[in-house]
Write an enzyme that holds these catalytic residues in place. Structure first.
Site, short mmCIF file in Angstrom:
data_model
loop_
_atom_site.label_atom_id
_atom_site.label_comp_id
_atom_site.label_asym_id
_atom_site.label_seq_id
_atom_site.Cartn_x
_atom_site.Cartn_y
_atom_site.Cartn_z
N CYS A 133 46.86 38.00 30.84
CA CYS A 133 47.60 38.30 29.62
C CYS A 133 49.10 38.18 29.87
O CYS A 133 49.56 38.17 31.00
CB CYS A 133 47.30 39.72 29.13
SG CYS A 133 45.56 40.11 29.00
N ARG B 123 51.86 40.62 22.62
CA ARG B 123 51.13 40.19 23.79
C ARG B 123 50.13 39.09 23.43
O ARG B 123 49.66 38.98 22.28
CB ARG B 123 50.42 41.37 24.42
CG ARG B 123 49.36 42.04 23.55
CD ARG B 123 47.92 41.54 23.74
NE ARG B 123 47.47 41.57 25.10
CZ ARG B 123 46.98 42.65 25.71
NH1 ARG B 123 46.85 43.80 25.02
NH2 ARG B 123 46.59 42.60 26.96
N ASN C 237 45.65 42.92 32.44
CA ASN C 237 44.76 42.88 33.59
C ASN C 237 45.54 42.95 34.90
O ASN C 237 46.55 42.27 35.08
CB ASN C 237 43.92 41.60 33.54
CG ASN C 237 42.63 41.72 34.32
OD1 ASN C 237 42.13 42.81 34.55
ND2 ASN C 237 42.08 40.58 34.72
#
Length: 328
Positions: A2, A18, A85
């Site tokens: 991400c 995001r 992550n």
């Protein structure tokens, strides 16, 4: 994997967003949690704001047993948070701290805990000094995700990483977060690219030969173009820092989606060890100015808007947000 970013408009209003890059979705949707919602906490925390006096929260989530599991969210005070992550380095506490002054927070509830309880980044910084992030699952059917977080308001952003040696809170002066390695490494790595420029290079003489660039953008030769965490960090940091400040809501939402589009992952380009491919499942934007959450998905790039003011905030449980017309 991400990418998350934050910036402010010409008037100082924050925009935060995001990309969520992964191989599959989990039924996530835009969820609003009203101030009076009765959401079970993983641990007893006397310092938490009582239901009814908490912040309203909006963002992308799945709801499990009345608990909103937010991927990213913002609140009615203009504070926002996203989890990204961090699979190799995240190492939460195996058990809750027994220190009487400790604040124990399960990793799954961390974004909601931040957005529900705090109004400013300074408040979050103070609380994190006493916080233990615990590897407690919300259910035996849902494993604990290894994440780190970017938290932001109009004054700036921080990165929160809980690793083997405990809590790390980084001041994020580039307003970007991706994935591995840790933020300290990523921030130092930017020094390898300090010669990048948005300017057109000068035309040098090589002996008797006058060399000229093919056109604009030549100053970015050497910027990484792959989809790894370090490459996306460098590219997002460059684009975010060089994008001209904008005035209107529409211009700033466009800025956010265009910036994150520069590091979006297309299907088939980032294959994992099991053979599946990551892609940018959705891109989101939280506007602290309009208190509106925007998002677009891989298969439907149309930007959808969800205004906090248009949602029913009188209930006592998380609910699906209502789509609203885009703000010009």
């Amino acid at each position: 994997m991400c990418t998350g970013i934050r910036f402010t408009s010409t008037t100082g209003s924050m925009y935060f967003g995001r990309n969520l890059d992964w191989t599959q979705g989990y039924g996530e949707r835009v969820v609003v949690t009203p101030p009076a919602a009765q959401v079970p906490a993983a641990f007893d925390r006397p310092g938490d704001v009582d239901a009814g006096h908490a912040h309203a929260v909006i963002g992308m989530a799945i709801v499990f047993n009345e608990t909103p599991l937010y991927f990213d969210c913002g609140n009615d005070a203009g504070l926002a948070v996203a989890g990204l992550n961090f699979p190799q380095s995240a190492c939460y506490a195996p058990e809750a701290s027994t220190d009487p002054d400790a604040i124990n927070v399960a990793a799954y509830e961390f974004p909601f805990w931040v957005a529900r309880n705090f109004s400013t980044l300074d408040e979050v910084r103070q609380a994190l000094a006493k916080t233990t992030i615990v590897a407690k699952p919300v259910s035996s059917d849902l494993p604990v995700a290894n994440l780190h977080w970017i938290i932001a308001d109009a004054t700036g952003s921080i990165v929160v990483e809980y690793m083997r040696d405990g809590m790390h809170v980084w001041e994020d002066d580039v307003d970007v977060l991706t994935n591995e390695p840790d933020f300290g490494w990523q921030r130092t790595n930017l020094r390898n690219y300090l010669t990048l420029t948005d300017a057109e290079p000068a035309s040098p003489l090589w002996g008797r030969a006058q060399l000229a660039p093919f056109g604009s953008g030549a100053g970015l030769q050497g910027i990484p173009g792959d989809y790894s965490g370090p490459a996306r960090f460098v590219k997002a940091a460059f684009v975010n820092s060089h994008y001209p400040a904008k005035d209107s809501e529409g211009e700033n939402v466009t800025r956010l989606f265009r910036t994150l589009g520069a590091v979006a992952v297309p299907d088939g380009a980032a294959r994992m060890a099991d053979g599946s491919c990551e892609k940018t499942l959705y891109t989101s934007c939280f506007s602290a100015e309009a208190l509106t959450y925007y998002h677009a998905t891989y298969d439907d790039p149309r930007i959808r808007a969800y205004r906090l003011a248009s949602c029913d905030l009188s209930g006592n449980a998380p609910l699906n947000a209502s789509e609203a017309p885009l703000t010009a």
